[in-house]
Enzyme design. Sequence first.
Site, PDB file in Angstrom:
ATOM      1  N   THR A 163      -0.489  -0.454  -4.784  1.00  0.00           N
ATOM      2  CA  THR A 163      -1.502   0.565  -5.052  1.00  0.00           C
ATOM      3  C   THR A 163      -0.858   1.731  -5.793  1.00  0.00           C
ATOM      4  O   THR A 163       0.251   2.155  -5.481  1.00  0.00           O
ATOM      5  CB  THR A 163      -2.153   1.061  -3.749  1.00  0.00           C
ATOM      6  OG1 THR A 163      -1.127   1.533  -2.856  1.00  0.00           O
ATOM      7  CG2 THR A 163      -2.937  -0.056  -3.067  1.00  0.00           C
ATOM      8  N   ASP A 210       0.870  -1.175   0.000  1.00  0.00           N
ATOM      9  CA  ASP A 210       0.000   0.000   0.000  1.00  0.00           C
ATOM     10  C   ASP A 210       0.906   1.223   0.000  1.00  0.00           C
ATOM     11  O   ASP A 210       1.207   1.812   1.037  1.00  0.00           O
ATOM     12  CB  ASP A 210      -0.915  -0.018   1.223  1.00  0.00           C
ATOM     13  CG  ASP A 210      -2.023   1.009   1.109  1.00  0.00           C
ATOM     14  OD1 ASP A 210      -2.023   1.775   0.122  1.00  0.00           O
ATOM     15  OD2 ASP A 210      -2.890   1.046   2.002  1.00  0.00           O
ATOM     16  N   ALA A 211       1.359   1.576  -1.196  1.00  0.00           N
ATOM     17  CA  ALA A 211       2.365   2.623  -1.353  1.00  0.00           C
ATOM     18  C   ALA A 211       1.830   3.843  -2.098  1.00  0.00           C
ATOM     19  O   ALA A 211       2.422   4.917  -2.031  1.00  0.00           O
ATOM     20  CB  ALA A 211       3.582   2.067  -2.096  1.00  0.00           C
ATOM     21  N   LYS A 212       0.743   3.665  -2.842  1.00  0.00           N
ATOM     22  CA  LYS A 212       0.085   4.756  -3.576  1.00  0.00           C
ATOM     23  C   LYS A 212       1.078   5.571  -4.391  1.00  0.00           C
ATOM     24  O   LYS A 212       1.080   6.810  -4.359  1.00  0.00           O
ATOM     25  CB  LYS A 212      -0.712   5.640  -2.614  1.00  0.00           C
ATOM     26  CG  LYS A 212      -1.815   4.869  -1.878  1.00  0.00           C
ATOM     27  CD  LYS A 212      -2.583   5.772  -0.937  1.00  0.00           C
ATOM     28  CE  LYS A 212      -3.688   5.011  -0.221  1.00  0.00           C
ATOM     29  NZ  LYS A 212      -3.176   4.046   0.775  1.00  0.00           N
ATOM     30  N   ARG A 213       1.904   4.887  -5.136  1.00  0.00           N
ATOM     31  CA  ARG A 213       2.864   5.574  -5.985  1.00  0.00           C
ATOM     32  C   ARG A 213       2.163   6.123  -7.230  1.00  0.00           C
ATOM     33  O   ARG A 213       1.092   5.667  -7.614  1.00  0.00           O
ATOM     34  CB  ARG A 213       3.998   4.617  -6.394  1.00  0.00           C
ATOM     35  CG  ARG A 213       4.866   4.128  -5.224  1.00  0.00           C
ATOM     36  CD  ARG A 213       5.504   5.291  -4.488  1.00  0.00           C
ATOM     37  NE  ARG A 213       6.549   4.885  -3.571  1.00  0.00           N
ATOM     38  CZ  ARG A 213       6.445   4.824  -2.257  1.00  0.00           C
ATOM     39  NH1 ARG A 213       5.307   5.132  -1.682  1.00  0.00           N
ATOM     40  NH2 ARG A 213       7.467   4.458  -1.498  1.00  0.00           N
TER      41      ARG A 213
END
Length: 272
Positions: A118, A91-94
């Site tokens: 993510t 869950d890094a939302k890069r």
Amino acid sequence: MTSQEIFAQIEKKSSFLCIGLDPDPRRIPKHLLKEEDPVFTFNKAIIDNTIDQAVAYKPNLAFYEAMGPSGLETLAKTLEYLPKEVFTIADAKRGDIGNTSRLYAKAFFEQMNFDAITVAPYMGEDSVGPFLEFDGKWVILLALTSNQGSQDFQLIENNAHQPLFASVLEKSQKWGTSENMMYVVGATRGESIAEVRKLVPDHFLLVPGVGAQGGSLEEVAKYGMNKQCGLLVNSSRGIIYASSEKDFGEAAKREALALQESMSKLLDTYCN
């Protein structure tokens, strides 16, 4: 990992539970602080007590990065400890472009060996494409999130009265497939999940917001389940912080088991 392999785990465990491994050193049980690596000891106990109920685990990178280099070492140990058959989500939302995205993808897929990450879609296809170049790996694209601020942009309508999240769903299907792309859809959106499912009937949805955020598991299944289940429902705080005492592992298991039992019934209702 293929969608069929994910579904096989769902069938085996009668569960579509994803557990967020989001350890805050300020919240983990105090008796663990004497350990050499308190957070890893905490994660290990959570995994040991919930592995029979969870088909996926989702570490949020912020909790590990905030601890500096030692936090990334803890994350590496946690990933190594997880059984190979479970689905692992960074869950890094890069979300960046070109070589930067490609290097992010190499970091998470080759160096850390996560199954999925993510990704924010705001910068478009060239920010997402590099993550889709890795066989057997998944992009989980932010579509309709459960936070209050999601209304600032995600529900804005275009000239055709289509909300932005729907545009994201439609456009991104030209980039990936149901075998390498999932979508984040918040559980607190209720009937909006039905609208999402109409646009992406075959894709898996990662659904946060059940538990501490108040989302309804029953509504998520009613509106979001497909023939292959198509759901990974995440719970973090409601499970990992079920107790702050020495029984925290057993408490986590009770919460996970309660969710798994509900999920088993929903699978029988909507997926068979």
